[in-house]
Design an enzyme around this catalytic site. Structure first.
Site, mmCIF file in Angstrom:
data_model
loop_
_atom_site.group_PDB
_atom_site.id
_atom_site.type_symbol
_atom_site.label_atom_id
_atom_site.label_comp_id
_atom_site.label_asym_id
_atom_site.label_seq_id
_atom_site.Cartn_x
_atom_site.Cartn_y
_atom_site.Cartn_z
ATOM 1 N N SER A 1 -6.136 5.150 1.319
ATOM 2 C CA SER A 1 -6.453 6.551 1.037
ATOM 3 C C SER A 1 -5.467 7.136 0.043
ATOM 4 O O SER A 1 -4.478 6.512 -0.313
ATOM 5 C CB SER A 1 -6.443 7.368 2.337
ATOM 6 O OG SER A 1 -5.145 7.331 2.927
ATOM 7 N N HIS B 1 20.132 2.425 33.602
ATOM 8 C CA HIS B 1 20.914 3.670 33.580
ATOM 9 C C HIS B 1 22.265 3.417 32.902
ATOM 10 O O HIS B 1 22.913 2.414 33.168
ATOM 11 C CB HIS B 1 21.158 4.169 35.011
ATOM 12 C CG HIS B 1 22.029 5.388 35.077
ATOM 13 N ND1 HIS B 1 21.572 6.643 34.760
ATOM 14 C CD2 HIS B 1 23.352 5.529 35.407
ATOM 15 C CE1 HIS B 1 22.559 7.514 34.904
ATOM 16 N NE2 HIS B 1 23.658 6.857 35.296
ATOM 17 N N GLY C 1 3.826 16.903 6.113
ATOM 18 C CA GLY C 1 4.488 18.118 5.654
ATOM 19 C C GLY C 1 5.772 18.401 6.404
ATOM 20 O O GLY C 1 6.793 18.771 5.810
ATOM 21 N N LEU C 2 5.740 18.212 7.728
ATOM 22 C CA LEU C 2 6.929 18.489 8.532
ATOM 23 C C LEU C 2 8.023 17.458 8.302
ATOM 24 O O LEU C 2 9.210 17.798 8.228
ATOM 25 C CB LEU C 2 6.562 18.554 10.012
ATOM 26 C CG LEU C 2 5.680 19.746 10.418
ATOM 27 C CD1 LEU C 2 5.325 19.665 11.886
ATOM 28 C CD2 LEU C 2 6.372 21.065 10.110
ATOM 29 N N GLY D 1 0.690 22.933 4.630
ATOM 30 C CA GLY D 1 0.223 22.029 5.673
ATOM 31 C C GLY D 1 1.315 21.695 6.655
ATOM 32 O O GLY D 1 2.382 21.215 6.277
ATOM 33 N N CYS E 1 1.759 3.017 2.479
ATOM 34 C CA CYS E 1 2.763 3.019 3.543
ATOM 35 C C CYS E 1 4.110 2.511 3.053
ATOM 36 O O CYS E 1 5.135 3.159 3.248
ATOM 37 C CB CYS E 1 2.273 2.164 4.701
ATOM 38 S SG CYS E 1 3.438 2.064 6.076
ATOM 39 N N GLY F 1 0.793 -1.216 0.000
ATOM 40 C CA GLY F 1 0.000 0.000 0.000
ATOM 41 C C GLY F 1 0.828 1.269 0.000
ATOM 42 O O GLY F 1 2.042 1.254 -0.228
ATOM 43 N N VAL G 1 -4.009 29.548 1.774
ATOM 44 C CA VAL G 1 -3.564 29.413 0.387
ATOM 45 C C VAL G 1 -4.794 29.381 -0.505
ATOM 46 O O VAL G 1 -5.709 28.576 -0.301
ATOM 47 C CB VAL G 1 -2.727 28.133 0.193
ATOM 48 C CG1 VAL G 1 -2.406 27.914 -1.277
ATOM 49 C CG2 VAL G 1 -1.453 28.205 1.019
#
Length: 460
Positions: A144, A439, A184-185, A179, A42, A40, A236
Site C-alpha cells: 500500500s 518476579h 501519526g502518533l 490523523g 515496512c 517493502g 481539515v
C-alpha cells in the site's frame, strides 16, 4: 513447462515471506520488486526506520531530562540529527542485505522492475531488462501507499507522508500531524521528543480509532502530559504552502500555521498497473482485490495477500496470510486466525492490543467480565520508573475464554505476545492466572489482570 511454479509480485513482508515458504516446500520461485531494496514499505520507509527513530529519540529525551532523577548526571546533551538518521539508514541497509541473503539461500530468483500480469500464467517485468515469465501461479503482494485528503497535496517536502517524516533534515519548530492513528502518533512523538511543537488534528472525537476506547482515553491523557497538543473533532479542508511554511485550513476555525505537515490519514492499496484486467480480476471501489478464504482471486491460480486485500494493514498480518496462502496452495491446508492478530503502537509508553475491544463486545451483546491491573502496582515497573498504564483483560462471562487483551505501558508490544498465544490456544483467564510469572517482571501485570477478572488480585 512454465519457467516458475510461483511468481511473487512485490518484495515486502508478504511477498518475501510467501516466496521463502514456497521455496521451502520445494517450489521454483521468482520475486519481482520495483525498489532497489527488498522489504517493502515496512523495512524501507515504515516499521523499521520509524522504530529506530523512536528508540533514538527516547534515549535522547531520557538523557536530556530523565537521568538526573535516577542519580545519573550528564553534561550538556546535544542532538546530532544527521548521525541519528545515519543509524536509521544503517539498520535498514543491514536488514535489506539480510533479505538478499535469504533469497540466495532459498534459491529464489530475484528480478528488478515493475511486475505486471499479461494474461493467464504470464508476468511481464518492466524495467531496465524487460522480460516475460511463465508461471503456474501468481501471488500479488504489492502493499500500500499513503492516502491523503481532498485539497491536501503531498508535495514530498513541506507537506508529506510518513516517508518524509522519517527523513526531515532539521527538527521542525512546529509540526502539524493530520490523523491521530498509529502512524501519526508514533512519528509525532518522535519529533516532539527531539524538540518540535506538535499539534495533532483528528476528525473524530477520539484518538486511535478502532482501539479499545478506555485504553485510547488513557493514552490521550499521557500524550497530553508529554506535551502533544490535540484538536479533536477537527475537519481539515486543505493545506497551503507559503514562503514561511504551511497553513492548515480547518472547517469553522482559524488556520494553523506551522513549518511542516505530516499527513497520516491511512493507506490505499497498490493495485494500479498490475494488469489485473488481463485475467479478469476487478478491484472493489476502494481499490482492494477481493479474495476467497484461501486468498484466491476471481482468476484461477492468481492469489493476493497483505495490504492489497484490505483488513488491518500490518506487516505480520500480511506474513501470516502469505504463509497460509502458499501452504494451502501446495499442501492443502492454510489458515489465519484474525482474532489473534496483535496491534502495537510504538509510542512511549507502548500500546499493545489483541482480540475484541470492550466497545465491540458491548455492541455485539457478548457477555463478558473485565479485569485490570495498573503498572503503578507492579514492582518491576516501580523499580524501572515506568509506572504509567495498565493491563486490561476481557473474558467471556460464561466460558471464561479470553476475548481481548489491551495494554498501555512499557514494553506492551512484547507483553502482548502472551495474550496472543492465549487467544490462539483458547485459554481462559483462569489459565493465565494459574501460570507462574517470574518476579519481579512487568509480565506479572498480565497475571494480576487475569486474577482481576475473577475479583481476586493479590497485589492491589
Amino acid at each position: 513447462m512454465a519457467d516458475f511454479d510461483l511468481v511473487v509480485i512485490g518484495g515486502g513482508p508478504a511477498g518475501y515471506t510467501g516466496a521463502i515458504r514456497a521455496a521451502q516446500l520445494g517450489k521454483k520461485v521468482a520475486i519481482i520488486e520495483v525498489e532497489k531494496k527488498l522489504g517493502g514499505t515496512c523495512l524501507r520507509v515504515g516499521c523499521i526506520p520509524s522504530k529506530a527513530l523512536l528508540e533514538s529519540s527516547h534515549l535522547y529525551e531520557a538523557s536530556s531530562h530523565g537521568f538526573k532523577d535516577r542519580g545519573i548526571v550528564v553534561g550538556d546533551v546535544k542532538l546530532d540529527l544527521p548521525a541519528m538518521l545515519t543509524h536509521k539508514s544503517k539498520v535498514v541497509d543491514t536488514l535489506a542485505g539480510g533479505l538478499d541473503g535469504l533469497m540466495k539461500k532459498h534459491k529464489i530468483t530475484r528480478l528488478a522492475g515493475q511486475g505486471r500480469i499479461d494474461g493467464p500464467g504470464k508476468v511481464v517485468v518492466d524495467g531496465a531488462e524487460p522480460k516475460t515469465l511463465t508461471t503456474d501461479a501468481i501471488l500479488i503482494a504489492t502493499g500500500s501507499q499513503p492516502s491523503t485528503l481532498p485539497n491536501v497535496v503531498l508535495d514530498g517536502n513541506l507537506v508529506g507522508s510518513s516517508t518524509e517524516a522519517l527523513a526531515f533534515d532539521a527538527v521542525p519548530k512546529h509540526l502539524v500531524v493530520i490523523g491521530a492513528g498509529y502512524i501519526g502518533l508514533e512519528l509525532g512523538t518522535v519529533w516532539r521528543r527531539l524538540g518540535s511543537k506538535v499539534t495533532v488534528l483528528e476528525f473524530l472525537d477520539r484518538i486511535l480509532p478502532g482501539m479499545d476506547s478506555e485504553i485510547a482515553a488513557d493514552a490521550l491523557k499521557i500524550f497530553k502530559k508529554q506535551g502533544l497538543e490535540f484538536r479533536l473533532g477537527t475537519k481539515v479542508t486543505g493545506v497551503k504552502t507559503t514562503t514561511n511554511g504551511c497553513e492548515v485550513q480547518i472547517d469553522g476555525a482559524e488556520p494553523v500555521v506551522c513549518d511542516r505537515v505530516l499527513v497520516a490519514v491511512g493507506r490505499k492499496p497498490n493495485t494500479d498497473k498490475l494488469g489485473l484486467e488481463t485475467v479478469k480480476v476487478e478491484t472493489d471501489k476502494r481499490g482492494f482485490i477481493p479474495v476467497n478464504e484461501h486468498y484466491q482471486t476471481a482468476a484461477k491460480n492468481v492469489f493476493a495477500v497483505g495490504d492489497v486485500i484490505g483488513g488491518a494493514m500490518l506487516a505480520h498480518k500480511a506474513e501470516e496470510e502469505a504463509v497460509a496462502c502458499v501452504e494451502h496452495l501446495y499442501t492443502g491446508y492454510g489458515h489465519v486466525n484474525y482474532g489473534a492478530i496483535p496491534g502495537v503502537v510504538y509510542t512511549e509508553p507502548e500500546i499493545g492490543t489483541v482480540g475484541k475491544t470492550e466497545d465491540q463486545l458491548k455492541e455485539a451483546g457478548i457477555p463478558y467480565r473485565k479485569g485490570t491491573f495498573p503498572f503503578a502496582a507492579n514492582g518491576r515497573a516501580r523499580a524501572s520508573g515506568t509506572t504509567e498504564g495498565r493491563v486490561k483483560m476481557l473474558a467471556h462471562k460464561d466460558t471464561d475464554r479470553i476475548l481481548g487483551v489491551h495494554i498501555i505501558g512499557a514494553h506492551a508490544g512484547e507483553l502482548i505476545a502472551e495474550a496472543v498465544a492465549a487467544i490462539e490456544f483458547g485459554a481462559t483467564s483462569e489459565d493465565i492466572a494459574r501460570c507462574s510469572h517470574a518476579h519481579p517482571t512487568l509480565a506479572e501485570a498480565m497475571k494480576e489482570a487475569a486474577l482481576s477478572v475473577d475479583g481476586r488480585t493479590l497485589n492491589m
